[in-house]
Design a protein around this motif. Structure first.
Motif, PDB file in Angstrom:
ATOM      1  N   PHE A  91       0.834  -1.207   0.000  1.00  0.00           N
ATOM      2  CA  PHE A  91       0.000   0.000   0.000  1.00  0.00           C
ATOM      3  C   PHE A  91       0.869   1.257   0.000  1.00  0.00           C
ATOM      4  O   PHE A  91       0.549   2.245  -0.684  1.00  0.00           O
ATOM      5  CB  PHE A  91      -0.923   0.010   1.219  1.00  0.00           C
ATOM      6  CG  PHE A  91      -1.966  -1.067   1.220  1.00  0.00           C
ATOM      7  CD1 PHE A  91      -2.447  -1.584   0.027  1.00  0.00           C
ATOM      8  CD2 PHE A  91      -2.472  -1.564   2.407  1.00  0.00           C
ATOM      9  CE1 PHE A  91      -3.417  -2.583   0.015  1.00  0.00           C
ATOM     10  CE2 PHE A  91      -3.440  -2.550   2.412  1.00  0.00           C
ATOM     11  CZ  PHE A  91      -3.917  -3.069   1.221  1.00  0.00           C
ATOM     12  N   THR A  92       1.963   1.232   0.747  1.00  0.00           N
ATOM     13  CA  THR A  92       2.837   2.406   0.808  1.00  0.00           C
ATOM     14  C   THR A  92       3.475   2.681  -0.543  1.00  0.00           C
ATOM     15  O   THR A  92       3.553   3.845  -0.981  1.00  0.00           O
ATOM     16  CB  THR A  92       3.925   2.205   1.876  1.00  0.00           C
ATOM     17  OG1 THR A  92       3.307   2.009   3.155  1.00  0.00           O
ATOM     18  CG2 THR A  92       4.849   3.412   1.942  1.00  0.00           C
ATOM     19  N   ARG A  93       3.940   1.646  -1.205  1.00  0.00           N
ATOM     20  CA  ARG A  93       4.507   1.836  -2.547  1.00  0.00           C
ATOM     21  C   ARG A  93       3.466   2.409  -3.496  1.00  0.00           C
ATOM     22  O   ARG A  93       3.767   3.314  -4.296  1.00  0.00           O
ATOM     23  CB  ARG A  93       5.024   0.505  -3.078  1.00  0.00           C
ATOM     24  CG  ARG A  93       6.335   0.057  -2.427  1.00  0.00           C
ATOM     25  CD  ARG A  93       6.621  -1.405  -2.693  1.00  0.00           C
ATOM     26  NE  ARG A  93       6.613  -1.710  -4.124  1.00  0.00           N
ATOM     27  CZ  ARG A  93       6.394  -2.930  -4.626  1.00  0.00           C
ATOM     28  NH1 ARG A  93       6.156  -3.951  -3.813  1.00  0.00           N
ATOM     29  NH2 ARG A  93       6.420  -3.128  -5.926  1.00  0.00           N
ATOM     30  N   MET A  94       2.234   1.916  -3.411  1.00  0.00           N
ATOM     31  CA  MET A  94       1.178   2.431  -4.286  1.00  0.00           C
ATOM     32  C   MET A  94       0.860   3.884  -3.953  1.00  0.00           C
ATOM     33  O   MET A  94       0.671   4.708  -4.854  1.00  0.00           O
ATOM     34  CB  MET A  94      -0.076   1.569  -4.148  1.00  0.00           C
ATOM     35  CG  MET A  94       0.081   0.151  -4.691  1.00  0.00           C
ATOM     36  SD  MET A  94      -1.456  -0.814  -4.571  1.00  0.00           S
ATOM     37  CE  MET A  94      -2.497   0.077  -5.758  1.00  0.00           C
ATOM     38  N   MET A  95       0.817   4.217  -2.665  1.00  0.00           N
ATOM     39  CA  MET A  95       0.488   5.590  -2.276  1.00  0.00           C
ATOM     40  C   MET A  95       1.569   6.570  -2.712  1.00  0.00           C
ATOM     41  O   MET A  95       1.309   7.757  -2.894  1.00  0.00           O
ATOM     42  CB  MET A  95       0.273   5.671  -0.761  1.00  0.00           C
ATOM     43  CG  MET A  95      -1.038   5.045  -0.294  1.00  0.00           C
ATOM     44  SD  MET A  95      -1.403   5.350   1.464  1.00  0.00           S
ATOM     45  CE  MET A  95      -0.278   4.201   2.264  1.00  0.00           C
ATOM     46  N   ARG A  96       2.785   6.071  -2.897  1.00  0.00           N
ATOM     47  CA  ARG A  96       3.882   6.943  -3.322  1.00  0.00           C
ATOM     48  C   ARG A  96       4.088   6.951  -4.836  1.00  0.00           C
ATOM     49  O   ARG A  96       4.473   7.965  -5.398  1.00  0.00           O
ATOM     50  CB  ARG A  96       5.182   6.501  -2.639  1.00  0.00           C
ATOM     51  CG  ARG A  96       5.273   6.867  -1.173  1.00  0.00           C
ATOM     52  CD  ARG A  96       6.540   6.339  -0.546  1.00  0.00           C
ATOM     53  NE  ARG A  96       6.701   6.803   0.836  1.00  0.00           N
ATOM     54  CZ  ARG A  96       7.339   6.152   1.780  1.00  0.00           C
ATOM     55  NH1 ARG A  96       7.906   4.981   1.503  1.00  0.00           N
ATOM     56  NH2 ARG A  96       7.431   6.640   3.001  1.00  0.00           N
ATOM     57  N   GLU A  97       3.875   5.803  -5.469  1.00  0.00           N
ATOM     58  CA  GLU A  97       4.303   5.647  -6.860  1.00  0.00           C
ATOM     59  C   GLU A  97       3.175   5.483  -7.870  1.00  0.00           C
ATOM     60  O   GLU A  97       3.372   5.777  -9.056  1.00  0.00           O
ATOM     61  CB  GLU A  97       5.217   4.412  -6.959  1.00  0.00           C
ATOM     62  CG  GLU A  97       6.427   4.456  -6.035  1.00  0.00           C
ATOM     63  CD  GLU A  97       7.141   3.119  -5.949  1.00  0.00           C
ATOM     64  OE1 GLU A  97       6.794   2.208  -6.742  1.00  0.00           O
ATOM     65  OE2 GLU A  97       8.035   2.974  -5.094  1.00  0.00           O
TER      66      GLU A  97
END
Length: 203
Positions: A91-97
């Motif tokens: 989720f963090t990667r998606m929220m950033r990238e």
């Protein structure tokens, strides 16, 4: 004499082995802690009056899972058997990238899977870093209002020390709403004000 030497050698060897094992570090490089020491350490929690978030332990190595490509894949992953750490890594990667809509969708799933007990470790650092896509930050900011005050107010107090933060004005207004004139406090004093507001019987 030979018989005496044969008797003394095992005794000396056992003593030497005991001395070596006594001071041997644990597997993590720290001295081995006995059960009684562990209970004593756990019984005395550290107390800190500060508006800064608690230190977050360095995360363990998480496999580089593929990012969901569709809504159905994202829903299946959210409901899947992966650990919270693995889900938040994705989720963090998606929220950033990811593109804005996917970043927002990941933020919605993140606030769903992270309960209040895990908030300080999983979502608070992301909110304070403010390095997510704006659409994801908006979701996390709105979700703060659904959290209990003992989660919400310390986050707002930390955000208020960062005028450039996108949630700065919301944090200022929120603290003034709850703490009234005492909202002008800062640092350890503000932490005490929040503690007294949350637990008035302990004043």
């Amino acid at each position: 004499m030979k018989s005496v030497h044969r008797l003394l050698f095992p005794v000396c060897a056992i003593a030497l082995i005991w001395i070596l094992l006594k001071d041997r570090p644990g597997q993590d490089g720290q001295p081995v802690t006995t059960h009684s020491e562990s209970r004593t350490a756990a019984a005395v929690p550290a107390v800190s009056e500060t508006t800064q978030p608690p230190p977050v332990p360095a995360p363990a190595t998480v496999p580089n899972l593929p990012l969901p490509r569709t809504t159905s894949e994202l829903n299946a992953f959210t409901d899947g058997p992966q650990s919270l750490e693995e889900k938040m890594s994705v989720f963090t990667r998606m929220m950033r990238e990811a593109p804005p809509e996917q970043a927002k969708a990941a933020a919605v799933r993140a606030v769903f899977v992270v309960k209040n007990a895990d908030f300080a470790a999983r979502l608070q650092p992301l909110i304070l870093a403010a390095d997510l896509k704006p659409e994801a930050m908006e979701v996390l900011g709105l979700n703060l209002y659904d959290r209990p005050l003992d989660v919400l107010l310390p986050v707002w107090a930390a955000i208020r020390t960062r005028p450039e933060h996108p949630l700065y004005h919301a944090a200022v207004d929120g603290l003034e709403f709850h703490l009234k004139e005492k909202a002008t406090a800062s640092g350890p004093q503000l932490a005490r004000v929040i503690k007294e507001y949350l637990h008035p019987a302990q004043r």
